[in-house]
Structures are given as structure tokens and as C-alpha cells.
Write a protein that holds these residues in place. Sequence first.
Motif, PDB file in Angstrom:
ATOM      1  N   ARG A 190       0.815  -1.219   0.000  1.00  0.00           N
ATOM      2  CA  ARG A 190       0.000   0.000   0.000  1.00  0.00           C
ATOM      3  C   ARG A 190       0.853   1.277   0.000  1.00  0.00           C
ATOM      4  O   ARG A 190       0.416   2.318  -0.477  1.00  0.00           O
ATOM      5  N   THR A 191       2.060   1.208   0.556  1.00  0.00           N
ATOM      6  CA  THR A 191       2.896   2.416   0.644  1.00  0.00           C
ATOM      7  C   THR A 191       3.894   2.554  -0.498  1.00  0.00           C
ATOM      8  O   THR A 191       4.329   3.665  -0.794  1.00  0.00           O
ATOM      9  N   ALA A 192       4.243   1.458  -1.153  1.00  0.00           N
ATOM     10  CA  ALA A 192       5.258   1.500  -2.214  1.00  0.00           C
ATOM     11  C   ALA A 192       4.941   2.508  -3.313  1.00  0.00           C
ATOM     12  O   ALA A 192       5.852   3.205  -3.792  1.00  0.00           O
ATOM     13  N   PRO A 193       3.680   2.647  -3.759  1.00  0.00           N
ATOM     14  CA  PRO A 193       3.404   3.593  -4.847  1.00  0.00           C
ATOM     15  C   PRO A 193       3.688   5.051  -4.503  1.00  0.00           C
ATOM     16  O   PRO A 193       3.769   5.892  -5.416  1.00  0.00           O
ATOM     17  N   TYR A 194       3.862   5.362  -3.219  1.00  0.00           N
ATOM     18  CA  TYR A 194       4.040   6.757  -2.805  1.00  0.00           C
ATOM     19  C   TYR A 194       5.483   7.119  -2.483  1.00  0.00           C
ATOM     20  O   TYR A 194       5.771   8.272  -2.172  1.00  0.00           O
ATOM     21  N   ARG A 195       6.383   6.132  -2.579  1.00  0.00           N
ATOM     22  CA  ARG A 195       7.746   6.404  -2.121  1.00  0.00           C
ATOM     23  C   ARG A 195       8.425   7.495  -2.942  1.00  0.00           C
ATOM     24  O   ARG A 195       9.081   8.372  -2.374  1.00  0.00           O
ATOM     25  N   ARG A 196       8.305   7.468  -4.263  1.00  0.00           N
ATOM     26  CA  ARG A 196       8.971   8.467  -5.093  1.00  0.00           C
ATOM     27  C   ARG A 196       8.457   9.879  -4.803  1.00  0.00           C
ATOM     28  O   ARG A 196       9.227  10.821  -4.684  1.00  0.00           O
ATOM     29  N   GLU A 197       7.144  10.008  -4.694  1.00  0.00           N
ATOM     30  CA  GLU A 197       6.611  11.349  -4.465  1.00  0.00           C
ATOM     31  C   GLU A 197       6.897  11.831  -3.051  1.00  0.00           C
ATOM     32  O   GLU A 197       7.070  13.031  -2.822  1.00  0.00           O
ATOM     33  N   LEU A 198       6.968  10.909  -2.095  1.00  0.00           N
ATOM     34  CA  LEU A 198       7.372  11.307  -0.744  1.00  0.00           C
ATOM     35  C   LEU A 198       8.825  11.776  -0.730  1.00  0.00           C
ATOM     36  O   LEU A 198       9.171  12.747  -0.038  1.00  0.00           O
ATOM     37  N   LEU A 199       9.679  11.104  -1.496  1.00  0.00           N
ATOM     38  CA  LEU A 199      11.073  11.530  -1.594  1.00  0.00           C
ATOM     39  C   LEU A 199      11.163  12.922  -2.201  1.00  0.00           C
ATOM     40  O   LEU A 199      11.912  13.784  -1.714  1.00  0.00           O
TER      41      LEU A 199
END
Length: 324
Positions: free
Chosen positions: A10-19
Amino acid sequence: MTDSDEFAARTAPYRRELLAHCYRMLGSVDDAEDLVQETLLRAWRGYGDFEGRASMRTWLYRIATNACLNALEHRRRVLPTGLSERTADPTRPVNFAPEIPWLQPMPDVLIAPETSDPAAIVAAREGMRLALIAAWQHLPPRQRAVLILRDVLHWKAAEVADLIGASVAAVNSMLQRAHAALAELEPDTPVAEPNDPRIRALLDRYAAAFEAADMDTLVTLLRSDAVWEMPPIEEWFRGNTTIVELVRSKCPYRAGEVRMVPIAANGQPGFAFYLRGRAQSLQILTATPTGVAHVVSYHDSSMFAAFGLPTSLVANASPEPAMP
């Protein structure tokens, strides 16, 4: 599926934008990566209590933004142009200051949106430009967070107010003050898309001039008002003839002793500069149809790894450039 597997999925898709978000807030790739890890750790610890009243994305941004605000109590990142007046004499000794928290470049490959939509790609580039990130570092942390959430991520004022624990009126006031503060800074030069044929031709000629030690051509490719800065060196310079004199004075070399490997950072083109086979600097360029307007040349070979590049070149080997 275990809770751990479910959380990761559930969290993997947001890692780039969080970075990207943490980098916009902090101006440091290293700090941003640390804060993303802290965000995910905090989210995992609280995952059992996550009831879905907000979306997963909103919940993660709340954790990440608060973590960044806590981190920003201690320091802000800068470029030489944000510290002092320009240096007129390119032949004078320069001062290395590694103790200063310098603004770092962000490799496009780490945060490029996973989309083929040209409009989304252009928007992502515009929100990461180095001069923009540098300007945001002058804002107080909460103003910076409001500006990024409202202007870059296009959150509603009520959503931002809920995230930072303020009223809508307070959010609107902070955004207004942030806009006013940024308007007082020197406006950044509009840039063209790196895929523009005119820009590609300019970049090719720029790299060829460096590799051939052709300073006469390099003068013509830099704008007359071009700016050159070199973290962790404190001094910075303005003017194409001054910049070329700086290169001649501080980095003398012969044709064939330099390799220019294309890179992309902060939505801008650039080059990894190798001198006699050794990593020398990473140049991030502001390229316009009228010439190169700004170069931030990072003299820190440890940054090459983030771009997937070696710190030395094997004879006759061609490193693969890290592109989005």
C-alpha cells in the motif's frame, strides 16, 4: 498476505513522491531519503490504528511533512548565491567550506513520475528546479510547507490546515506571505524543456567545447550574464568572460583530458565532469534558447554514486548516464 506485506504494497506507490516532497522541504537528497525512511517507520508503527478516515496518501504526507518540520528546526540548505555578493576576480584564491549545509541536487531518476503523460512530466520538472528549491529554503518551515502543499501539490486550503494543525485563514495568510517573500528574490530565468532540439544542440556544443578545451567557443555558449557557482566553494561569479577565465585559472587542462557524461537533475540537464579520468564535478545547467544562463557545479565526487556513475573512468569505457 501478512500485515507487513500489505503495508509494503500500500505504501510503495508513494515512495517516489514522498522523496520529492521531503527534498523540496529539506533541499538535501541524503536528508530526504532519511526522512522517507522515518516516515515509513512511523507509518508502520501506527498502521494498526490507521482506520482509513483519510487516504493512505494524505496520511503519509501528514507524517512526512511533520517529520520535515521537526528536522528544519536545525538548519537550512543554501547555494553560494544565497550567501554573499559575487566575486569579481576569477583568479583570486577560493574558499572551500564543506561545513556549510549546501543545497544538494536531486537525480531525476530517483523521483521521475511513473507516467507517460507529457503534462505530468513537465509539471514534475517545473516543481523541482534547483533555483526554485533554493528560493524556498529562505522561507520559514511552516510557510514552506504551505507553499509546497498548495502551489506544487495543489492541496485545498482546508486539507493543508488539517495537516499542519492551523486554521484555513492562517494557511491563506502563510501562503500570501510566502508569495510576497519569494517575489522579493531575484526572479529565475525561464528555461526551455531539455528535449527542445535547440537546447539539445546547445548542450552538445557545450560538452564538446569543454572536452576540446575550446574556451573561445565556450564563451559564446554562455550568456553574457551567466552565473557560475561551485558548492562547497563559497565564491560565485557572473559573466561569460569571467567564467571562462575562472576555468582557465583554476582548472587548466588540454583537449582530450575531460569527459562530459550527460546527467539529469532537478528537471534540468547537466554533465558529470571527469578530469583525467577522475570525477571532478557535477554541473547542473539552466539552459535557454539564448545560451547557458546558470551553472551550479558541485565539486563533491561523493555525489556521483546517486547518479549511478563511477568516481573514475576505465580507459575506453563509457559509463551509462543516469537519465529519467
